[in-house]
Design an enzyme around this catalytic site. Sequence first.
Site: not given
Ligand code: ADP
Ligand code: MG
Length: 261
Positions: A10, A15, A38, A122
């Site tokens: 999601k 990720k 993104k 998603d």
């Molecule tokens: P996605 O790639 O799935 O959209 P992201 O990796 O960009 O998600 O993460 C979304 C937000 O959540 C980021 O701002 C990141 O800093 C935070 N985040 C992700 N994993 C963790 C974790 N294990 N602990 C704290 N914050 C996290």
């Molecule tokens: Mg991402």
Amino acid sequence: TLKKIAIYGKGGIGKSTTVSNIAAAYDNSTFVIGCDPKADTTRTLVGKRIPTILDTMRDNPGCSKEDIVYDGYNNTICTESGGPEPGVGCAGRGVIVAMQLLDKLGAFDSDPDLVIYDVLGDVVCGGFSVPLREDYADEVYIVTSGEYMSLYAANNIAKGIQKLEGKLGGIICNCRNVENEEEVVSAFADKIGSKVIGIIPRSKLVQDSEYKATTVIESFPESQQAEIYHKLIDDIMMNDDIRTPHPMDIDEFEEFFYSYV
Ligand code: ADP
Ligand code: MG
Ligand code: SF4
């Protein structure tokens, strides 16, 4: 190349954070391919946002490999497909075009030990299943927390994988600290015929390193969080128990979820 893996889950579930940290933790050569419009997967590896393939192609149709592939931390090479201009065009199609250009420019010729696709999840439409459908990746990992929407998306992704007869290597639990989180995620993995391959705690070090455009591995190499990413990539590299999942239908999923809350 030892493994070509794709990470789904999601939006906002973690990720890109997971991908960049496991790539940084892996010492052999790794090709990291961000496929999310993104375009932020590789920022913490390169130290800044890099131009996306689709933007570069638009401005400079004759671009070379050096315009779209960048060196990152610890033996990584990094690229971002990018997306169409918001509101115009098909993002999935964009990923296909980007992949074709990478192929054409010989971006895979260096034969990296590991290739990681950071995908989406998603939507599991034809477009977003490109890395899997076109055989760019042979193994999928799904990132989820114990939250309803995240597990719901994970189940849908498993449906997409099953349709394509793709292989699921496991579920990565990126904790949001909801109640019974590890139990729910582990039961979910069981239900769909998979397993939990890693449990990543929520940690402030993730934000602290992100703020500096680095991974946890680079900024806090001695931390417990870094150790967890190291173990996760070791376990992924050693994983040979990879299966086509059998996701739940909607009613089963609802019943499953509410038996845990
Ligand atoms: P996605 O790639 O799935 O959209 P992201 O990796 O960009 O998600 O993460 C979304 C937000 O959540 C980021 O701002 C990141 O800093 C935070 N985040 C992700 N994993 C963790 C974790 N294990 N602990 C704290 N914050 C996290
Ligand atoms: Mg991402
Ligand atoms: Fe293309 Fe699928 Fe996105 Fe629609 S949902 S724009 S078909 S990738």
